[in-house]
Enzyme design. Structure first.
Site, PDB file in Angstrom:
ATOM      1  N   ASN A  20     -33.493  73.211  84.591  1.00 17.46           N
ATOM      2  CA  ASN A  20     -34.563  73.333  85.583  1.00 17.46           C
ATOM      3  C   ASN A  20     -35.394  72.057  85.488  1.00 17.46           C
ATOM      4  OD1 ASN A  20     -36.761  73.971  87.133  1.00 17.46           O
ATOM      5  ND2 ASN A  20     -37.575  75.549  85.743  1.00 17.46           N
ATOM      6  N   TRP A  21     -35.148  71.162  86.423  1.00 20.64           N
ATOM      7  CA  TRP A  21     -35.808  69.851  86.350  1.00 20.64           C
ATOM      8  C   TRP A  21     -37.288  69.937  86.688  1.00 20.64           C
ATOM      9  CZ3 TRP A  21     -32.057  65.859  89.125  1.00 20.64           C
ATOM     10  CH2 TRP A  21     -30.865  65.766  88.397  1.00 20.64           C
ATOM     11  N   LYS A  22     -37.699  71.030  87.305  1.00 23.77           N
ATOM     12  CA  LYS A  22     -39.095  71.162  87.766  1.00 23.77           C
ATOM     13  C   LYS A  22     -39.428  69.968  88.668  1.00 23.77           C
ATOM     14  CE  LYS A  22     -40.011  73.925  83.748  1.00 23.77           C
ATOM     15  NZ  LYS A  22     -40.980  74.511  82.825  1.00 23.77           N
ATOM     16  N   HIS A 104     -40.091  81.934  89.022  1.00 21.36           N
ATOM     17  CA  HIS A 104     -40.439  81.211  87.787  1.00 21.36           C
ATOM     18  C   HIS A 104     -41.915  81.455  87.487  1.00 21.36           C
ATOM     19  CE1 HIS A 104     -41.273  78.009  84.974  1.00 21.36           C
ATOM     20  NE2 HIS A 104     -39.973  77.979  84.735  1.00 21.36           N
ATOM     21  N   GLU A 106     -44.179  79.586  86.561  1.00 17.03           N
ATOM     22  CA  GLU A 106     -45.104  78.595  87.136  1.00 17.03           C
ATOM     23  C   GLU A 106     -45.427  78.932  88.585  1.00 17.03           C
ATOM     24  OE1 GLU A 106     -42.803  75.147  85.993  1.00 17.03           O
ATOM     25  OE2 GLU A 106     -43.292  75.601  83.902  1.00 17.03           O
ATOM     26  N   GLU A 175     -38.017  84.548  80.376  1.00 19.60           N
ATOM     27  CA  GLU A 175     -38.749  83.356  79.937  1.00 19.60           C
ATOM     28  C   GLU A 175     -40.157  83.761  79.527  1.00 19.60           C
ATOM     29  OE1 GLU A 175     -36.904  79.520  81.633  1.00 19.60           O
ATOM     30  OE2 GLU A 175     -38.434  80.202  83.020  1.00 19.60           O
ATOM     31  N   GLY A 181     -42.359  75.195  77.723  1.00 16.98           N
ATOM     32  CA  GLY A 181     -42.951  73.868  77.607  1.00 16.98           C
ATOM     33  C   GLY A 181     -43.911  73.721  76.436  1.00 16.98           C
ATOM     34  N   SER A 219     -38.506  76.563  75.789  1.00 21.04           N
ATOM     35  CA  SER A 219     -38.354  75.635  74.672  1.00 21.04           C
ATOM     36  C   SER A 219     -36.996  75.736  73.974  1.00 21.04           C
ATOM     37  CB  SER A 219     -39.500  75.792  73.669  1.00 21.04           C
ATOM     38  OG  SER A 219     -40.736  75.481  74.284  1.00 21.04           O
ATOM     39  N   GLY A 240     -35.786  73.744  80.596  1.00 20.43           N
ATOM     40  CA  GLY A 240     -36.723  72.870  81.295  1.00 20.43           C
ATOM     41  C   GLY A 240     -36.697  71.466  80.721  1.00 20.43           C
TER      42      GLY A 240
HETATM   43  P1  PGA Z   1     -38.889  74.559  78.823  1.00 17.01           P
HETATM   44  O1  PGA Z   1     -38.937  75.253  80.280  1.00 17.01           O
HETATM   45  O2  PGA Z   1     -37.452  74.542  78.399  1.00 17.01           O
HETATM   46  O3  PGA Z   1     -39.445  73.191  79.043  1.00 17.01           O
HETATM   47  O4  PGA Z   1     -39.733  75.400  77.927  1.00 17.01           O
HETATM   48  C1  PGA Z   1     -38.117  76.333  80.598  1.00 17.01           C
HETATM   49  C2  PGA Z   1     -38.384  76.770  82.017  1.00 17.01           C
HETATM   50  O5  PGA Z   1     -39.545  76.722  82.438  1.00 17.01           O
HETATM   51  O6  PGA Z   1     -37.462  77.153  82.748  1.00 17.01           O
END
Ligand code: PGA
Length: 257
Positions: A20-22, A104, A106, A175, A181, A219, A240
């Site tokens: 997931n490149w965001k 997600h 976010e 998640e 993150g 993470s 991520g």
């Molecule tokens: P992260 O993000 O691996 O940077 O914790 C995972 C995600 O938000 O899908």
């Protein structure tokens, strides 16, 4: 555990690792990253990258003919029309996407997405021929007050209720918000407990849950991936930060199979 699974007649679920490149990347950086992934041996797990919409055309051109699938990070609940800034599921499908992330944390937290909206997006994605990756997860405060199952159960219920038998076409991603993150990962046992709970819920909703993949995200790094993926109900990862670094993402893919 392999023997137990065989005795129980469980279906094998091919592992899946999704980057997931965001909101990261550039035309040049993406090309470098994808070239490295294509040149690497990624192992036997299925691999996909979910990228910002403006890059989908380039990513499709780069990955066409490779074993790596691609997808979007969100889609509209609507099919088309006057929804400025939105991206439809059909547009993603037209660009060859196999997956789209919906719900997600976010988007839930920063864009006010409700359980009901996330479920509607999953339905729209399925109707367009995409596989929605439906994210669920609790905050730290929710975990600390013992509400993890209640929260992820509520988030999942909205989707199972709307989709009915079509739930079999989705991938679920657990998640924990506190792990995204932050460098804090759920322990394999903590993650497995929630995955097993989700699988039970999916079975109760009528899904052939032994075949439905549940990914862990939060993470995931090369040094914790193998332990997480070894758990019975963890079928891969949603990655991520580490998906932006070729060496880390390759190592995580390899850890999955
Ligand atoms: P992260 O993000 O691996 O940077 O914790 C995972 C995600 O938000 O899908």
């Amino acid at each position: 555990m392999v023997a137990a699974a065989a005795v129980a007649g469980a279906k094998s679920r091919p592992k899946l690792v999704v980057g997931n490149w965001k909101m990261n990347g550039s035309v040049a950086a993406n090309a470098t990253l994808l070239d490295a992934l294509k040149a690497a041996s990624l192992g036997s797990a299925e691999v996909a990258v979910c990228v910002p919409a403006p890059y989908l055309r380039d990513v499709a051109n780069s990955l066409l003919g490779s074993a790596i699938a691609w997808g979007g990070q969100d889609c509209s609940r609507h099919e088309s029309g006057a929804f400025t800034g939105e991206v439809s599921a059909a547009m993603l499908a037209e660009l060859g996407c196999r997956y789209v992330i919906v719900g997600h944390s976010e988007r839930r937290a920063l864009h006010g997405e409700s359980d009901e909206l996330v479920a509607a997006k999953a339905r729209t994605a399925l109707a367009a021929g995409l596989v929605p990756i439906v994210c669920v997860g609790e905050t730290l405060a929710e975990r600390e007050r013992g509400a993890t199952d209640a929260i992820v159960g509520r988030q999942l219920n909205a989707v199972t209720e709307l989709l009915g038998a079509r739930i079999e076409g989705v991938v679920v991603a657990y998640e924990p918000v506190w792990a995204i993150g932050t460098g804090k990962t759920a322990t394999p046992a903590e993650a497995e407990a929630v995955h097993a709970f989700l699988r039970k819920r999916l079975a109760a909703a009528g899904a052939a849950s032994s075949e439905l993949r549940i990914l862990y995200g939060g993470s995931v790094k090369p040094d914790n991936a193998a332990q997480l993926f070894a758990e019975a109900d963890i079928d891969g990862g949603l990655i991520g930060g580490a998906s932006l670094k070729a060496a880390e993402f390759i190592a995580i893919c390899r850890a999955a199979g």
